[in-house]
Scaffold this active site. Structure first.
Site, PDB file in Angstrom:
ATOM      1  N   CYS A  53       0.866  -1.170   0.000  1.00  0.00           N
ATOM      2  CA  CYS A  53       0.000   0.000   0.000  1.00  0.00           C
ATOM      3  C   CYS A  53       0.911   1.231   0.000  1.00  0.00           C
ATOM      4  O   CYS A  53       1.829   1.321   0.827  1.00  0.00           O
ATOM      5  CB  CYS A  53      -0.897   0.010   1.240  1.00  0.00           C
ATOM      6  N   ASP A  60      -0.052  -6.014   0.218  1.00  0.00           N
ATOM      7  CA  ASP A  60      -1.285  -6.373  -0.467  1.00  0.00           C
ATOM      8  C   ASP A  60      -0.999  -7.621  -1.294  1.00  0.00           C
ATOM      9  O   ASP A  60       0.101  -7.795  -1.817  1.00  0.00           O
ATOM     10  CB  ASP A  60      -1.743  -5.252  -1.405  1.00  0.00           C
ATOM     11  N   SER A  77       9.382 -15.328 -20.284  1.00  0.00           N
ATOM     12  CA  SER A  77       8.805 -15.596 -18.960  1.00  0.00           C
ATOM     13  C   SER A  77       9.708 -15.208 -17.791  1.00  0.00           C
ATOM     14  O   SER A  77       9.209 -14.745 -16.766  1.00  0.00           O
ATOM     15  CB  SER A  77       8.386 -17.058 -18.838  1.00  0.00           C
ATOM     16  N   GLU A  95      -5.382  -0.654  -8.501  1.00  0.00           N
ATOM     17  CA  GLU A  95      -5.699  -0.258  -9.867  1.00  0.00           C
ATOM     18  C   GLU A  95      -4.433   0.123 -10.646  1.00  0.00           C
ATOM     19  O   GLU A  95      -4.276  -0.238 -11.815  1.00  0.00           O
ATOM     20  CB  GLU A  95      -6.686   0.920  -9.859  1.00  0.00           C
TER      21      GLU A  95
END
Length: 155
Positions: A53, A60, A77, A95
């Site tokens: 955060c 998170d 990858s 977001e």
């Protein structure tokens, strides 16, 4: 048999590489699509994505699923894993993390179609899931469901 000379531009694959300190330091690499002209989906799944955060510094966690139809390029990858790992100590809202990852992949590969679903575990009791796609998928494409179960809480 694979022609290894087509991979000489890669700087991370087969090399000792540490996780970048931030997403800005990460180097995403690409390899040629072996089936250019055919519509097929490549799925990248990270069930243990972590970031911080940006205000509290608390961790998170998310389950990230990316589906894309390659055009001329595939994401390499190892470089992709290192990019995702670079978010571990990076402060970024859900977001923003989701959209940054999508933008980096679209910018690198210019895929025919890409979608990302990031299924975040609750923060303050509210799971925040973020979804984006670049455009409509090709009409002849079979698009499997992402099938990440919604957060159910306890009980």
């Amino acid at each position: 048999m694979t022609d290894n000379s087509s991979y000489t531009h890669l700087t991370l694959l087969g090399q000792d590489a540490r996780t970048p300190m931030s997403p800005d330091d990460a180097v995403l690499e690409r390899v040629g699509n072996p089936a250019t002209g055919k519509h097929y989906i490549v799925r990248l799944t990270c069930p243990e994505f972590t970031s911080l955060c940006p205000l509290t510094g608390q961790p998170d966690f998310a389950h990230v699923v990316i589906d894309y139809v390659p055009n001329h390029w595939l994401v390499e990858s190892k470089s992709f894993k290192l990019l995702l790992g670079s978010y571990r100590n990076h402060g970024c809202f859900h977001e923003a993390c989701t959209m940054e990852i999508a933008a980096k992949l679209v910018g690198l590969m210019d895929p025919i179609w890409l979608r990302i679903g990031s299924y975040w575990y609750p923060r303050g009791g509210i799971p925040i899931d973020v979804f984006w796609q670049s455009n409509a998928p090709p009409a002849d494409l079979w698009v499997p469901a992402q099938e990440v179960p919604p957060y159910r809480g306890r009980g």
